[in-house]
Design a protein around this motif. Sequence first.
Motif, PDB file in Angstrom:
ATOM      1  N   GLU A 189      -5.164   1.061   2.429  1.00 39.34           N
ATOM      2  CA  GLU A 189      -5.021  -0.072   3.367  1.00 39.34           C
ATOM      3  C   GLU A 189      -5.195   0.361   4.807  1.00 39.34           C
ATOM      4  OE1 GLU A 189      -3.381  -3.207   5.905  1.00 39.34           O
ATOM      5  OE2 GLU A 189      -2.707  -1.141   5.801  1.00 39.34           O
ATOM      6  N   GLU A 190      -4.654   1.512   5.145  1.00 37.75           N
ATOM      7  CA  GLU A 190      -4.673   1.945   6.543  1.00 37.75           C
ATOM      8  C   GLU A 190      -6.065   2.369   7.023  1.00 37.75           C
ATOM      9  OE1 GLU A 190      -2.436   1.319   8.514  1.00 37.75           O
ATOM     10  OE2 GLU A 190      -0.455   1.435   7.598  1.00 37.75           O
ATOM     11  N   ASP A 194       6.203   0.911   7.649  1.00 33.99           N
ATOM     12  CA  ASP A 194       4.857   0.507   7.204  1.00 33.99           C
ATOM     13  C   ASP A 194       4.341   1.511   6.198  1.00 33.99           C
ATOM     14  OD1 ASP A 194       2.365  -0.598   6.946  1.00 33.99           O
ATOM     15  OD2 ASP A 194       1.691  -0.140   8.965  1.00 33.99           O
ATOM     16  N   MET A 195       4.583   1.236   4.897  1.00 37.97           N
ATOM     17  CA  MET A 195       5.437   0.194   4.383  1.00 37.97           C
ATOM     18  C   MET A 195       6.195   0.661   3.141  1.00 37.97           C
ATOM     19  SD  MET A 195       3.101  -2.354   2.176  1.00 37.97           S
ATOM     20  CE  MET A 195       4.305  -2.169   0.881  1.00 37.97           C
ATOM     21  N   GLU A 215       4.170  -6.152   3.455  1.00 31.70           N
ATOM     22  CA  GLU A 215       4.025  -5.477   4.748  1.00 31.70           C
ATOM     23  C   GLU A 215       5.255  -5.777   5.599  1.00 31.70           C
ATOM     24  OE1 GLU A 215       1.699  -3.529   6.051  1.00 31.70           O
ATOM     25  OE2 GLU A 215      -0.062  -3.760   4.773  1.00 31.70           O
ATOM     26  N   PRO A 216       5.489  -4.961   6.661  1.00 31.90           N
ATOM     27  CA  PRO A 216       6.649  -5.174   7.519  1.00 31.90           C
ATOM     28  C   PRO A 216       6.719  -6.592   8.094  1.00 31.90           C
ATOM     29  CG  PRO A 216       5.508  -3.158   8.136  1.00 31.90           C
ATOM     30  CD  PRO A 216       4.691  -3.795   7.067  1.00 31.90           C
ATOM     31  N   HIS A 264       0.823  -1.215   0.000  1.00 30.91           N
ATOM     32  CA  HIS A 264       0.000   0.000   0.000  1.00 30.91           C
ATOM     33  C   HIS A 264       0.851   1.256   0.000  1.00 30.91           C
ATOM     34  CE1 HIS A 264       0.420   0.662   4.428  1.00 30.91           C
ATOM     35  NE2 HIS A 264       0.391  -0.651   4.499  1.00 30.91           N
TER      36      HIS A 264
HETATM   37 ZN   LIG Z   1       0.870  -1.622   6.348  1.00 29.92          ZN
END
Ligand SMILES: [Zn+2]
Length: 371
Positions: free
Chosen positions: A134-135, A100-101, A159-160, A71
């Motif tokens: 995404e968030e 992130d990210m 992602e992380p 994202h």
């Molecule tokens: Zn993320």
Amino acid sequence: MLALLRRLVETESPSTDKAAVDRLGKLVAGVARKFGERVRFYPSQTTGNHLRAEFRFDSRPARGQILLLGHLDTVWSLGTLKRMPFRIKGSRAYGPGVFDMKSGIVIGLFALGALRKLQIPIRKNIMMLLNADEEIGSPSSRPITEREARRSDAALVLEPAHGPRGALKTARKGTGEFELRVRGRAAHAGLEPEKGVNAILELSRQLLVIEKLADKKRGITFNPGIVRGGTRANVIPDQALATIDVRVMRAEDQVRAERGLRALRPYDRRATLAITGGFNRPPFERSKAVAALLDRARRLAEPLGIELSEATVGGGSDGNFTAALGVPTLDGLGAVGEGAHAVHENIVIAELPRRAALLAHLIADLAGARD
Ligand SMILES: [Zn+2]
């Protein structure tokens, strides 16, 4: 990798600011196009546009597809850079969204760039989707992610990673948000309290019942995160509401948790209860296919000197959507670092090329000529 990361971090992209996310999208699209790829955007009215970059390595028709997911948006508002600038301190890089990210995007692009430069035979289509929402729960990108997931043999989520050793995420909880609204009856707290129905008291009792719906062992949690109610101390409140975060490990528990909430009955019969909301992300369960994909990644990581472990986490990602469709999914392939959504958010710089190498090997193995 650091130079690109710096540019991405310094292009702030809060989910709630379409123009800002679109600026970052254009920047990333420009980098992806350098590889001569087919890059386009899915326009979105409510959020930034979602970026889709298709990487073809072979002139023959593709034999399947691998989905790379990430994202563009962050949780940080415009102007955060002023107090939290991109900076390098010791072996780490800091800044809003660095972990992130945005470093995940860098890792993805460099992995694909390396495969291209080294002319590694790739027979599958590599579809990179970087959404803009995404968030905030991926409301507008979800159907796009699901459509591409259905066409894919595997989904790799940038992602992380989890923890200091960079564990992959092989299970994530499903997440829901519900609102419990209580309606009571207002009255003067001194003159005629008996005529009132205190919505706050009723809500408090309900929250204790909700606490008992949780099941630690099965990983079912209920968190009343917001409560509101009342107007003045001398008025018996006729309204109160709670916003409740609900998380489950298994798809079957989603039904169970929701049923528990809908079965709540008022303690004081004169009060009424209303439950709204639902699950936003289904649980990402560690299926056999997920375990097999992890084994594959482990085997590939070994010669790189990476000992891969796995983790189950409570937070959701777009990997929840792909995994719930039965698509073998590996999550946490992005940066190693700490402090997602926190002011000390940072990544370990030396891990950037190692993670890109791991991702490149994984793509080559999943999409290579042997398959
Ligand atoms: Zn993320």
